[in-house]
Write a protein that holds these residues in place. Sequence first.
Motif, short mmCIF file in Angstrom:
data_model
loop_
_atom_site.label_atom_id
_atom_site.label_comp_id
_atom_site.label_asym_id
_atom_site.label_seq_id
_atom_site.Cartn_x
_atom_site.Cartn_y
_atom_site.Cartn_z
N TRP A 1 24.31 -4.20 0.29
CA TRP A 1 24.14 -2.71 -0.65
C TRP A 1 25.16 -2.39 -1.64
CZ3 TRP A 1 20.22 0.96 -0.32
CH2 TRP A 1 19.48 0.80 0.81
N GLU B 1 22.90 -7.50 16.56
CA GLU B 1 22.43 -6.20 15.96
C GLU B 1 22.84 -4.90 16.84
OE1 GLU B 1 20.36 -6.02 13.42
OE2 GLU B 1 20.33 -3.69 13.51
N PHE B 2 22.87 -5.15 17.91
CA PHE B 2 23.05 -3.96 19.01
C PHE B 2 24.36 -3.65 19.26
CE2 PHE B 2 18.70 -4.60 21.51
CZ PHE B 2 18.06 -4.30 20.51
N GLY C 1 27.12 -11.72 9.94
CA GLY C 1 26.05 -10.76 9.77
C GLY C 1 24.76 -11.30 8.78
N LYS D 1 17.12 1.44 9.20
CA LYS D 1 17.91 1.25 10.41
C LYS D 1 16.97 1.13 11.51
CE LYS D 1 22.17 2.29 11.34
NZ LYS D 1 23.26 2.93 11.06
N LEU E 1 15.47 -2.08 11.55
CA LEU E 1 16.16 -3.48 11.85
C LEU E 1 16.35 -3.35 13.41
CD1 LEU E 1 18.90 -2.92 9.21
CD2 LEU E 1 17.16 -5.14 9.34
N LYS F 1 17.34 6.72 20.43
CA LYS F 1 18.76 7.49 19.80
C LYS F 1 18.71 7.80 18.33
CE LYS F 1 23.56 6.23 19.64
NZ LYS F 1 24.60 5.43 19.73
N TYR F 2 18.68 6.65 17.68
CA TYR F 2 18.68 6.78 16.23
C TYR F 2 17.49 7.53 15.51
CZ TYR F 2 22.98 3.95 16.11
OH TYR F 2 24.09 3.48 16.19
N THR G 1 28.30 1.90 6.15
CA THR G 1 27.42 2.33 7.44
C THR G 1 26.35 1.43 8.12
OG1 THR G 1 25.86 3.45 5.65
CG2 THR G 1 27.52 4.67 6.70
N GLN G 2 25.98 0.35 6.99
CA GLN G 2 24.97 -0.53 7.52
C GLN G 2 25.32 -1.64 8.12
OE1 GLN G 2 22.64 2.17 6.32
NE2 GLN G 2 21.34 0.51 6.30
N ALA G 3 26.66 -1.77 8.36
CA ALA G 3 27.27 -3.03 8.92
C ALA G 3 27.13 -3.19 10.42
CB ALA G 3 28.85 -3.01 8.43
N TYR G 4 27.18 -4.07 10.96
CA TYR G 4 26.87 -4.53 12.38
C TYR G 4 28.06 -3.80 12.97
CZ TYR G 4 23.39 -8.19 12.02
OH TYR G 4 22.21 -8.97 11.94
N GLY H 1 27.10 -2.94 17.50
CA GLY H 1 27.93 -1.77 16.65
C GLY H 1 26.96 -0.62 16.86
N LYS H 2 25.98 -0.48 17.40
CA LYS H 2 25.06 0.81 17.73
C LYS H 2 25.49 1.79 18.60
CE LYS H 2 21.57 -0.64 14.61
NZ LYS H 2 22.76 -1.57 13.94
N ALA I 1 15.20 -7.17 15.19
CA ALA I 1 15.96 -8.19 15.68
C ALA I 1 15.11 -8.68 16.92
CB ALA I 1 17.00 -7.35 16.14
N VAL J 1 20.64 -6.06 4.37
CA VAL J 1 21.37 -5.37 5.25
C VAL J 1 22.83 -4.95 4.75
CG1 VAL J 1 22.25 -5.24 7.64
CG2 VAL J 1 20.06 -5.86 7.41
N PHE J 2 23.23 -6.24 4.24
CA PHE J 2 24.64 -6.35 3.86
C PHE J 2 24.96 -6.26 2.38
CE2 PHE J 2 24.08 -7.94 8.24
CZ PHE J 2 25.14 -7.49 8.86
N VAL K 1 16.71 -1.49 26.25
CA VAL K 1 17.94 -1.32 25.47
C VAL K 1 17.37 -0.96 24.29
CG1 VAL K 1 20.00 -2.21 24.33
CG2 VAL K 1 19.44 -2.81 26.59
N ASN L 1 30.61 -9.14 11.36
CA ASN L 1 30.15 -9.08 10.08
C ASN L 1 30.25 -10.20 9.10
OD1 ASN L 1 28.62 -6.34 9.58
ND2 ASN L 1 30.61 -6.10 11.16
N LEU M 1 17.90 2.35 22.06
CA LEU M 1 18.37 2.56 20.77
C LEU M 1 17.64 3.20 19.59
CD1 LEU M 1 20.35 -0.85 20.34
CD2 LEU M 1 21.28 1.47 20.73
#
Lengths: 436, 343
Positions: free
Chosen positions: A117, B102-103, B51, A56, A59, A428-429, B340-343, B105-106, A63, A114-115, A421, B48, A425
């Motif tokens: 999984w 990317e940002f 994405g 995470k 990523l 935060k993460y 959980t990994q989605a945008y 959904g964070k 970006a 990323v998408f 930003v 998404n 982030l």
Amino acid sequence: MDVLTLSRLQFAIVAAFHFIFVPLTLGLSILVAYMETKYVRTGDEQYLRMTKFWGKLFLINFAIGIVTGITLEFQFGMNWAEYSKYVGDIFGAPLAIEATVAFFLESTFIGLWVFGWNRVGKKMHALSIWLVAIATNLSALWILLANGWMQHPVGYVLNNGRAEMVDFMALVTNKYGLLKFGHTLLSGYVVAAFFVMGVSAYHILRKRELEFFKRSFAMAAGFGLVCSVLLAGVGDFHGSNVAKTQPTKLAAMESVWETQSGAPMYLIVIPDPKHERNAVEALGIPKLLSFMSYRDWNAEVKGLKDFPPDDRPPVMITFLSFRAMVGLGMLFILLSLAAVVLSRKDRLERTPMFLRIMLYSIPLPYIATQVGWLVAEVGRQPWIVYGVLRTRDAVSTSISTTQVLGSLIGFTLLYGFLGVVDIYLLTKYAKKGPAA
Amino acid sequence: MEKYQAIWFVLWGVLWAVYFMLDGFDLGAGVLEPFLGRNDDERRVIVNTLGPVWDGNEVWLITAGGATFAAFPAVYAELFSYLYTPLLIILFALIVRGVAFEFRGKEEGAGWRRLWDAAIFVGSFLPALLFGVAFGNIFQGLPMDADGYHGSLVGLLNPYGLITGALFVLLFVVHGSLWISMRAGNGVGERAQALAGKLWYALLVVAVAFLAYTKFATDLYNNFMFFKVMLVLPGAAVLGLLGIKVFQAKGRPGLAFLSSCVTIVMVVFTGLFGLYPRLLPSSLNPAYTLNAFNSSSSEYTLKIMTVVALVFVPIVIVYQILIYRVFRGKLSVEDVKGDTQAY
């Protein structure tokens, strides 16, 4: 300020900003790929959690690295049109190859990773992050071969009023570019190692997810130690290659004014470029500079005074950046050595002081990579292509001061905002830990 | 030599066509995202669907730019420095759009999400419009001569430039709505399909106007007079355009989307065939027009780049198609929430 100065400032800002994000991408992609491979091999869920947590952060960083890279490709044409016309025949090729061979691979498989999984099998999923890691590193290869050509142009002839490629293999096997590639790659790995160690140290200090972060820390410590030692080694070869190919840069890096054989290396130097001398030179180690540069204790090292003032790079920036880079490089070896020892003996929790040092060391490799690029690029001046084309002759002739001032302000504001930003982030993460 | 210069003109055209075909739908979907998604969940579904693919799509732009640099350095240098300000705007737009995906959904807050929704909209709309404006102006020729470029940002916004811009925006928005109709569940897809049907009429009107205006504003049709067989290009574009409506009305989103792919590619091919062999025409004096034969790299470089392109571009196409296949089917709000990994 004129178009030239503004364009140089703009290139410095957009390149430096881009390179805040690239090194972590280079190294962390490999670490995350390794974690996922461990998960696929062992089935240990902890490795899966590690993959997702560090992935995470990877990523969020990735970006900005991607989108700010587009700027650089556009920059050559927008602000450096004369350069592009003059060298496009040979310089354009590695950039186009980078996009075709590496950037596609990276950008396509990052989507799958990323998408994907729940859409592809475990092995395919792990393979996709390996492809991203390989592509990222391959991307760096082509970019650094391009930069290597600007530093030490090979495989071309001047023809039709421009530099034309006559030997592609010479471009690809340019020792300068390859050493720079190795050096840059390893610096990215060190950035990633210290990033993982620093974030892990934060959580270990708070006794959170101890097993998770100690394992992450140990992995990064070993990686960091190997890479920082290799980094210094490759750096040394790179330096001696610079001595052969770019004598003015070497002289500026070491602030050497007079040509001498058996040149000593002074540990303490204060340059005085105005009077073409050093105000202070102390703690000299005899003949060391000659040896470091040419592998010969008595070799002649060219001083800056041997070159016309118009051919010399800015000494102060080059010198200070080089010293800072080398000093930090040494520090990374020591810190990662201590990290490996303490982590192996499982004494991390009992050395909070060391953990705090590692936490606050996160920015240091970033600084080292930035000043390293200052050495490379400022030290190349006044040339944009060393010995072939001067920076002042490379700038676009059809753009106005107003346009470039506007874009410079635009980039500064936009990048400043994105930087804030992104750091918000990431912090935060990173603080949230794997539970989130 | 001429052979390689011609090959690179074609490859240059293919790169742009594929770029507009692929990024076209994610730019279009980006324009629609804040409006078509009635709430945050629905907007997330739209984001998404893009994405996994938007990033790989955008690399076609990087490659088109890189290929211009490597194969036609003079075109790259003049095009990019002459169109400095519009390119800068495109660049800023693509940057904020990329990070917005990317940002977004964070962070949970509604204000945060609205900010990035706005970034996605602006960041998608401006490139769609400005690429059209830029190509419209290239079709007409840029005011350039021995003293360089005499144009301005305002000068680019001439009627023909604007109608080409409008054409691009509508092509992409229809393309994007068809993508959403194919990929989004929970009723979003159905709404997108209905919207595509309505937007199609606007596209038809602008496309007809563009084709007619092209006759007066440019000399693109001259090449077709000499090579009448090439009229298959605009013919295929028209068929594609009709196909969109037919398949949209029949409720076949996949075929409708495919039709709009054909339309976009054929529109680009039509324009570039009309331009051939010119890449950057001068509207002031043809002596300063850059074409494939007076602005290219050396034969040696073109040969190397041809090998690279012929080996690697097919590989890229294969793995990108595979990725599109992995991410087929409709995406629902539940899918996105469960990932959980989605945008």
